[in-house]
Design a protein around this motif. Structure first.
Motif, PDB file in Angstrom:
ATOM      1  N   VAL A 309      69.665  63.702  34.987  1.00 40.68           N
ATOM      2  CA  VAL A 309      69.966  64.126  33.801  1.00 40.68           C
ATOM      3  C   VAL A 309      71.121  65.140  33.818  1.00 40.68           C
ATOM      4  CG1 VAL A 309      69.117  65.270  31.771  1.00 40.68           C
ATOM      5  CG2 VAL A 309      67.599  63.766  32.905  1.00 40.68           C
ATOM      6  N   VAL A 310      71.173  65.915  34.687  1.00 39.65           N
ATOM      7  CA  VAL A 310      72.280  67.042  35.000  1.00 39.65           C
ATOM      8  C   VAL A 310      73.475  66.393  35.244  1.00 39.65           C
ATOM      9  CG1 VAL A 310      73.108  69.092  36.367  1.00 39.65           C
ATOM     10  CG2 VAL A 310      70.618  68.872  35.775  1.00 39.65           C
ATOM     11  N   ILE A 311      73.477  65.382  36.168  1.00 36.14           N
ATOM     12  CA  ILE A 311      74.807  64.537  36.514  1.00 36.14           C
ATOM     13  C   ILE A 311      75.318  63.847  35.239  1.00 36.14           C
ATOM     14  CG2 ILE A 311      75.818  62.865  37.815  1.00 36.14           C
ATOM     15  CD1 ILE A 311      73.782  63.549  40.037  1.00 36.14           C
ATOM     16  N   ALA A 312      74.358  63.114  34.488  1.00 37.54           N
ATOM     17  CA  ALA A 312      74.813  62.567  33.220  1.00 37.54           C
ATOM     18  C   ALA A 312      75.253  63.324  32.085  1.00 37.54           C
ATOM     19  CB  ALA A 312      73.652  61.933  32.415  1.00 37.54           C
ATOM     20  N   TYR A 313      74.947  64.600  31.954  1.00 33.66           N
ATOM     21  CA  TYR A 313      75.480  65.539  31.105  1.00 33.66           C
ATOM     22  C   TYR A 313      76.746  66.003  31.591  1.00 33.66           C
ATOM     23  CZ  TYR A 313      76.237  69.476  28.213  1.00 33.66           C
ATOM     24  OH  TYR A 313      76.594  70.652  27.375  1.00 33.66           O
ATOM     25  N   LEU A 314      77.163  66.337  32.816  1.00 24.38           N
ATOM     26  CA  LEU A 314      77.959  66.851  33.273  1.00 24.38           C
ATOM     27  C   LEU A 314      79.325  65.741  33.378  1.00 24.38           C
ATOM     28  CD1 LEU A 314      77.163  68.994  36.740  1.00 24.38           C
ATOM     29  CD2 LEU A 314      77.763  69.830  34.061  1.00 24.38           C
ATOM     30  N   HIS A 315      79.010  64.570  33.600  1.00 27.34           N
ATOM     31  CA  HIS A 315      79.933  63.356  33.312  1.00 27.34           C
ATOM     32  C   HIS A 315      80.098  63.171  31.773  1.00 27.34           C
ATOM     33  CE1 HIS A 315      79.115  62.662  37.632  1.00 27.34           C
ATOM     34  NE2 HIS A 315      80.122  61.892  37.520  1.00 27.34           N
ATOM     35  N   LEU A 316      79.419  63.470  31.024  1.00 28.51           N
ATOM     36  CA  LEU A 316      79.412  63.046  29.609  1.00 28.51           C
ATOM     37  C   LEU A 316      80.382  64.022  29.086  1.00 28.51           C
ATOM     38  CD1 LEU A 316      78.488  62.060  26.798  1.00 28.51           C
ATOM     39  CD2 LEU A 316      77.084  64.071  26.612  1.00 28.51           C
ATOM     40  N   VAL A 317      80.508  65.295  29.571  1.00 21.63           N
ATOM     41  CA  VAL A 317      81.326  66.545  29.119  1.00 21.63           C
ATOM     42  C   VAL A 317      82.700  66.326  29.740  1.00 21.63           C
ATOM     43  CG1 VAL A 317      81.848  68.899  28.693  1.00 21.63           C
ATOM     44  CG2 VAL A 317      79.475  68.060  28.635  1.00 21.63           C
ATOM     45  N   LEU A 318      82.691  66.111  31.181  1.00 21.84           N
ATOM     46  CA  LEU A 318      84.011  66.012  31.859  1.00 21.84           C
ATOM     47  C   LEU A 318      84.726  64.760  31.821  1.00 21.84           C
ATOM     48  CD1 LEU A 318      85.783  68.232  33.796  1.00 21.84           C
ATOM     49  CD2 LEU A 318      84.390  66.924  35.750  1.00 21.84           C
ATOM     50  N   LEU A 319      84.087  63.679  31.897  1.00 26.03           N
ATOM     51  CA  LEU A 319      84.692  62.441  31.904  1.00 26.03           C
ATOM     52  C   LEU A 319      85.036  61.915  30.622  1.00 26.03           C
ATOM     53  CD1 LEU A 319      83.328  60.174  34.927  1.00 26.03           C
ATOM     54  CD2 LEU A 319      85.727  60.708  34.330  1.00 26.03           C
ATOM     55  N   MET A 320      83.676  61.622  29.825  1.00 27.46           N
ATOM     56  CA  MET A 320      83.944  60.825  28.492  1.00 27.46           C
ATOM     57  C   MET A 320      84.439  61.768  27.432  1.00 27.46           C
ATOM     58  SD  MET A 320      80.775  58.724  26.720  1.00 27.46           S
ATOM     59  CE  MET A 320      80.967  57.638  25.759  1.00 27.46           C
ATOM     60  N   CYS A 321      84.364  63.054  27.494  1.00 28.51           N
ATOM     61  CA  CYS A 321      85.067  64.006  26.569  1.00 28.51           C
ATOM     62  C   CYS A 321      86.471  64.470  26.978  1.00 28.51           C
ATOM     63  CB  CYS A 321      84.120  65.027  26.110  1.00 28.51           C
ATOM     64  SG  CYS A 321      84.790  66.308  24.694  1.00 28.51           S
ATOM     65  N   ILE A 322      86.226  65.432  28.213  1.00 30.92           N
ATOM     66  CA  ILE A 322      87.509  65.940  28.401  1.00 30.92           C
ATOM     67  C   ILE A 322      88.738  64.963  29.102  1.00 30.92           C
ATOM     68  CG2 ILE A 322      88.451  68.000  29.704  1.00 30.92           C
ATOM     69  CD1 ILE A 322      85.752  69.240  29.428  1.00 30.92           C
ATOM     70  N   ALA A 323      88.283  64.267  30.075  1.00 36.85           N
ATOM     71  CA  ALA A 323      89.189  63.547  30.699  1.00 36.85           C
ATOM     72  C   ALA A 323      89.843  62.557  30.079  1.00 36.85           C
ATOM     73  CB  ALA A 323      88.576  62.985  31.922  1.00 36.85           C
ATOM     74  N   THR A 324      89.140  61.884  29.155  1.00 41.84           N
ATOM     75  CA  THR A 324      89.859  60.675  28.320  1.00 41.84           C
ATOM     76  C   THR A 324      90.712  61.501  27.277  1.00 41.84           C
ATOM     77  OG1 THR A 324      87.833  60.936  26.671  1.00 41.84           O
ATOM     78  CG2 THR A 324      87.857  59.106  28.299  1.00 41.84           C
ATOM     79  N   PHE A 325      90.296  62.620  26.705  1.00 46.69           N
ATOM     80  CA  PHE A 325      91.149  63.448  25.833  1.00 46.69           C
ATOM     81  C   PHE A 325      92.598  63.651  26.450  1.00 46.69           C
ATOM     82  CE2 PHE A 325      92.776  67.187  23.698  1.00 46.69           C
ATOM     83  CZ  PHE A 325      92.770  66.740  22.287  1.00 46.69           C
ATOM     84  N   LEU A 326      92.275  64.342  27.577  1.00 48.78           N
ATOM     85  CA  LEU A 326      93.745  64.740  28.390  1.00 48.78           C
ATOM     86  C   LEU A 326      94.483  63.394  28.604  1.00 48.78           C
ATOM     87  CD1 LEU A 326      92.330  67.402  30.379  1.00 48.78           C
ATOM     88  CD2 LEU A 326      93.732  67.799  28.560  1.00 48.78           C
ATOM     89  N   ILE A 327      93.952  62.564  28.854  1.00 47.54           N
ATOM     90  CA  ILE A 327      94.869  61.114  29.311  1.00 47.54           C
ATOM     91  C   ILE A 327      95.626  60.729  27.957  1.00 47.54           C
ATOM     92  CG2 ILE A 327      94.581  58.585  29.475  1.00 47.54           C
ATOM     93  CD1 ILE A 327      94.616  60.097  32.157  1.00 47.54           C
ATOM     94  N   ASN A 328      94.782  60.939  26.878  1.00 43.55           N
ATOM     95  CA  ASN A 328      95.283  60.308  25.538  1.00 43.55           C
ATOM     96  C   ASN A 328      96.316  61.526  25.157  1.00 43.55           C
ATOM     97  OD1 ASN A 328      95.304  58.537  23.373  1.00 43.55           O
ATOM     98  ND2 ASN A 328      93.943  60.143  22.121  1.00 43.55           N
TER      99      ASN A 328
END
Length: 404
Positions: A309-328
């Protein structure tokens, strides 16, 4: 400063982060005796934070500063970005080799001090600039600075041999909270507001101030959500709940602001640009909802009690939210040609990140009953390979746009 070079270099660093992820997931699924998983995890997390996310934010923030204050000398920022890159690669190799020891700690310290100098330099150069994004960048840099206190406290406890499990977790979560929810999120909101201004939809001063302080106070006090398992007075818990509700209201305000100005985005932004904003915005909304729900003790205990659950949450914020936004944001600088291969790479990356989050989320839910999903490790390995290939395609396809 060669802006396109440093942005492309940031994407390359993202590719390296994905490569480390593939190596770790291969070792989980199969055997890789010469790789120490714990060392690789340290290298992965440190390089993701400094080599990829922080580096991208630094470069994008410097580009922003050059737009709003043309008289500023950007040469000093190039030197700071270079110092951060050197420290990041130093951490990549030393953590992979031996985990925490004097050399990896030294490179980590250089990266932190570089961040301090960048924050001070940006603050000094931003004086006199009246723009809605400035408070968000300064707020993000403030959280970046105070997040390091968690690292310093870990170092102090290690040196004095006073480490306890509770204090170790409290210090680690302190660092992660103010990096994720402070430095990274606030910087992204700053970029978003400036992008909205560029398409003719600036936020009003009053609305910006209310939004900023709701999010700022919510982030500051919201650290308490990470340590609800510590014994604390009832009034502290009530304060944490109020702050979390305030941040939720701020997130709704941000959503309504974007929704109100969506017509301008349809006219000025490409369909893919808008889709990625919706994609990362959905992840941000999920993060806010989970954050609000974690005020319920049973939910909080579940979230922090299961590693998946912790890993899923961290990936949600770092990958799906922040990383994709920065690539954009990198693509939105108009420094690169938007080709079919680049868009294909971006689509594959979004698919890979979504599948990764879905799989981690399912594993987290099944953790409640202590059930293992068949071939979960192999599936995650395939998904991580998809993300790795997509980032390679994006990197290779990034061609600098020629000036007319």
């Amino acid at each position: 400063m060669n802006k396109s070079f440093w942005l492309k270099f940031s994407v390359f660093n993202f590719f390296l982060v994905a490569l480390l992820g593939v190596i770790m997931r291969y070792k989980i699924a199969y055997s890789l005796p010469f790789v120490e998983q714990k060392f690789m995890q340290h290298a992965h997390s440190h390089f993701a934070f400094y080599g990829w996310i922080s580096n991208a934010i630094y470069v994008l923030a410097v580009i922003y500063l050059g737009k709003v204050k043309e008289t500023v000398n950007l040469t000093k920022y190039r030197n700071l970005i270079l110092a951060n890159v050197v420290a990041s690669f130093g951490m990549l190799f030393t953590f992979s080799y031996g985990g925490y020891f004097w050399m990896s700690t030294g490179f980590s310290t250089i990266a932190i001090v570089t961040g301090f100098i960048f924050a001070w330099t940006f603050w000094r150069d931003s004086k006199g600039i009246r723009d809605a994004s400035i408070p968000w960048f300064l707020g993000g840099l403030f959280f970046m600075v105070i997040s390091s206190f968690g690292v310093f406290h870990l170092g102090y406890m290690g040196a004095t041999k006073t480490m306890t499990q509770n204090m170790f977790l409290a210090s680690e979560y302190y660092y992660l909270h103010f990096q994720y929810n402070g430095f990274f999120i606030f910087s992204c909101i700053g970029f978003l507001l400036y992008s909205m201004k560029e398409v003719g939809s600036p936020i009003s001063d009053r609305e910006n101030k209310i939004l900023f302080w709701l999010m700022f106070v919510g982030c500051l006090i919201g650290y308490g959500l990470s340590v609800l398992w510590l014994k604390m007075p009832v009034y502290i818990f009530v304060l944490i709940v109020i702050a979390t509700i305030g941040q939720t209201i701020g997130a709704v305000m941000l959503y309504l602001f974007v929704k109100r100005n969506w017509t301008n985005l349809v006219l000025k932004w490409s369909p893919m640009h808008r889709f990625v904003l919706i994609y990362s915005g959905f992840a941000f909304a999920a993060k806010i909802a989970l954050q609000l729900g974690s005020n319920i003790p049973a939910v909080s205990q579940f979230a922090f009690g299961f590693r998946n659950v912790v890993i899923a949450y961290l990936h949600l914020v770092l990958l799906m939210c922040i990383a994709t936004f920065l690539i954009n944001q990198i693509l939105a600088t108009n420094l690169f040609n938007i080709t079919k291969s680049l868009l294909m790479g971006l689509k594959l990356l979004l698919l890979g990140i979504f599948l990764n989050e879905a799989m981690l989320g399912i594993m987290g839910v099944f953790s409640i009953t202590y059930m293992a999903i068949p071939y979960a490790s192999q599936t995650l390995l395939v998904i991580s390979l998809l993300m790795l290939v997509s980032l390679l395609v994006i990197f290779v396809s990034l061609k600098t746009r020629k000036e007319p």
